[in-house]
Structure formats: structure tokens, C-alpha cells
Design a protein around this motif. Structure first.
Motif, PDB file in Angstrom:
ATOM      1  N   ILE A   9      25.648  77.406  29.203  1.00 61.12           N
ATOM      2  CA  ILE A   9      24.190  77.276  29.238  1.00 61.12           C
ATOM      3  C   ILE A   9      23.822  75.852  29.637  1.00 61.12           C
ATOM      4  CG2 ILE A   9      22.048  77.502  27.912  1.00 61.12           C
ATOM      5  CD1 ILE A   9      23.586  80.151  28.151  1.00 61.12           C
ATOM      6  N   ARG A  10      22.860  75.750  30.555  1.00 62.83           N
ATOM      7  CA  ARG A  10      22.297  74.464  30.959  1.00 62.83           C
ATOM      8  C   ARG A  10      20.839  74.495  30.536  1.00 62.83           C
ATOM      9  NH1 ARG A  10      21.833  72.877  37.274  1.00 62.83           N
ATOM     10  NH2 ARG A  10      20.309  74.554  37.216  1.00 62.83           N
ATOM     11  N   HIS A  11      20.399  73.459  29.819  1.00 58.88           N
ATOM     12  CA  HIS A  11      19.012  73.416  29.346  1.00 58.88           C
ATOM     13  C   HIS A  11      18.172  72.532  30.255  1.00 58.88           C
ATOM     14  CE1 HIS A  11      19.686  75.611  25.625  1.00 58.88           C
ATOM     15  NE2 HIS A  11      20.865  75.025  25.617  1.00 58.88           N
ATOM     16  N   ARG A  12      17.195  73.160  30.868  1.00 59.12           N
ATOM     17  CA  ARG A  12      16.168  72.457  31.652  1.00 59.12           C
ATOM     18  C   ARG A  12      14.833  72.916  31.083  1.00 59.12           C
ATOM     19  NH1 ARG A  12      18.068  72.083  37.947  1.00 59.12           N
ATOM     20  NH2 ARG A  12      19.641  70.489  37.611  1.00 59.12           N
ATOM     21  N   THR A  40      13.756  75.844  31.145  1.00 61.78           N
ATOM     22  CA  THR A  40      14.204  77.043  30.435  1.00 61.78           C
ATOM     23  C   THR A  40      15.730  77.003  30.427  1.00 61.78           C
ATOM     24  OG1 THR A  40      14.368  78.399  32.427  1.00 61.78           O
ATOM     25  CG2 THR A  40      12.246  78.408  31.311  1.00 61.78           C
ATOM     26  N   PRO A  41      16.356  77.690  29.491  1.00 61.19           N
ATOM     27  CA  PRO A  41      17.818  77.737  29.522  1.00 61.19           C
ATOM     28  C   PRO A  41      18.310  78.534  30.729  1.00 61.19           C
ATOM     29  CG  PRO A  41      16.966  78.983  27.636  1.00 61.19           C
ATOM     30  CD  PRO A  41      15.796  78.383  28.349  1.00 61.19           C
ATOM     31  N   GLU A  42      19.447  78.118  31.272  1.00 59.47           N
ATOM     32  CA  GLU A  42      20.041  78.776  32.429  1.00 59.47           C
ATOM     33  C   GLU A  42      21.507  79.074  32.142  1.00 59.47           C
ATOM     34  OE1 GLU A  42      17.561  76.646  36.004  1.00 59.47           O
ATOM     35  OE2 GLU A  42      19.213  75.549  35.105  1.00 59.47           O
ATOM     36  N   LEU A  43      22.000  80.183  32.689  1.00 61.85           N
ATOM     37  CA  LEU A  43      23.372  80.634  32.490  1.00 61.85           C
ATOM     38  C   LEU A  43      24.163  80.458  33.777  1.00 61.85           C
ATOM     39  CD1 LEU A  43      25.488  82.247  30.728  1.00 61.85           C
ATOM     40  CD2 LEU A  43      24.564  84.309  31.849  1.00 61.85           C
ATOM     41  N   LEU A  44      25.395  79.969  33.651  1.00 63.08           N
ATOM     42  CA  LEU A  44      26.305  79.875  34.793  1.00 63.08           C
ATOM     43  C   LEU A  44      26.884  81.246  35.101  1.00 63.08           C
ATOM     44  CD1 LEU A  44      27.988  78.285  36.876  1.00 63.08           C
ATOM     45  CD2 LEU A  44      29.690  77.951  35.053  1.00 63.08           C
ATOM     46  N   VAL A  45      26.727  81.697  36.341  1.00 63.23           N
ATOM     47  CA  VAL A  45      27.282  82.964  36.805  1.00 63.23           C
ATOM     48  C   VAL A  45      27.947  82.727  38.155  1.00 63.23           C
ATOM     49  CG1 VAL A  45      25.551  84.372  35.600  1.00 63.23           C
ATOM     50  CG2 VAL A  45      25.146  83.679  37.976  1.00 63.23           C
TER      51      VAL A  45
END
Length: 142
Positions: A13-16, A18-23
Motif C-alpha cells: 500500500i502507498r498512501h497519497r 487515497t491509499p493505493e495498491l501495487l498490482v
């Protein structure tokens, strides 16, 4: 019944804003669907070591923080019904990590040499992940 194949999967998870998921997607096999980094645990390797290794092999990403396990899934493989046990881990990446990149898989596993198109996508996901890999995302607090 045979022993389950022991596996790990990474929810990075990367928090900007909104949270983002690595795929990632397989460049040469789009039918495989969008996935998170995952794979088997080597002999004498801890689950934590395995998830960090799989993440590095499949995406090249090494600058992460391991938060901890999220869930253990006991779902058989769809293609052959063999048992497997996958431990899903929560990891975090820096907010300034790259948005998208391509990575050729290293190592000596079955996916060695494959090219993956990696990217961060906003949560909640707009589309489901392959093999129901998104099943445990709700257990991660934003």
C-alpha cells in the motif's frame, strides 16, 4: 491428501490522497489478469523473507516496510485442485515511489524472464484481482 503448497502474497500500500495498491499484469499473458506479487516459500525461508523476495523478484521494489500478516487463505488451485496455503502480508511503500514501471522477473522460478507491467491503483479497487487475490484487502485499515 497431499500437503498444501506454502505461498505468500503482498498487499503493498502507498498512501497519497487515497491509499493505493501495487498490482501488475503479465505483458505477454494478459489473460492471467491483474495480480499482486505472490509465490512459493523456499525451504528454510520464513514467510516474511519469502514475501520480500517475491516482491523484489516480481516487481523490483525493495524499499518497503513489512507491516505484518493480514490473513491466511486455504484455497486450492483453480487449475488442478491441489491444496495451497497463502499468507497475505501488508507492506507499505513510500508516497514518492514510482507510479508505474515494467520489470523483468529475476530468479530461477517458473516466472523467470517474464515481463510485468507494475503500477499503483487507488483503493477501493475498480476491478477484481485474478484468483480472488483481493479477498482480504478489507482487513487493511486505510
Amino acid at each position: 491428501m497431499p500437503e498444501p503448497r506454502i505461498r505468500v502474497a503482498a498487499y503493498v500500500i502507498r498512501h497519497r490522497t487515497t491509499p493505493e495498491l501495487l498490482v501488475f499484469d503479465h505483458v505477454d499473458a494478459p489473460e492471467a489478469g491483474t495480480q499482486v506479487p505472490a509465490g512459493g516459500v523456499l525451504p528454510d525461508e520464513s514467510l516474511e523473507q519469502a514475501v520480500l523476495r517475491e516482491l523484489a523478484e516480481e516487481t523490483g521494489l525493495t524499499e518497503v516496510t513489512l507491516v505484518g500478516p493480514v490473513a491466511v487463505d486455504h484455497k486450492p488451485r483453480e487449475d488442478n485442485g491441489r491444496p495451497r496455503r497463502t499468507t497475505f502480508f501488508h507492506l507499505t511503500a513510500a508516497p514518492d515511489s514510482a507510479d508505474a514501471w515494467r520489470h523483468r522477473v529475476h530468479g530461477d522460478g517458473a516466472d523467470a524472464g517474464m515481463e510485468f507491467a507494475c503500477r499503483f491503483v487507488p483503493l477501493p479497487l475498480a476491478e477484481k484481482l485474478a484468483d480472488a487475490q483481493d479477498a482480504w484487502l478489507g482487513r487493511i485499515e486505510g
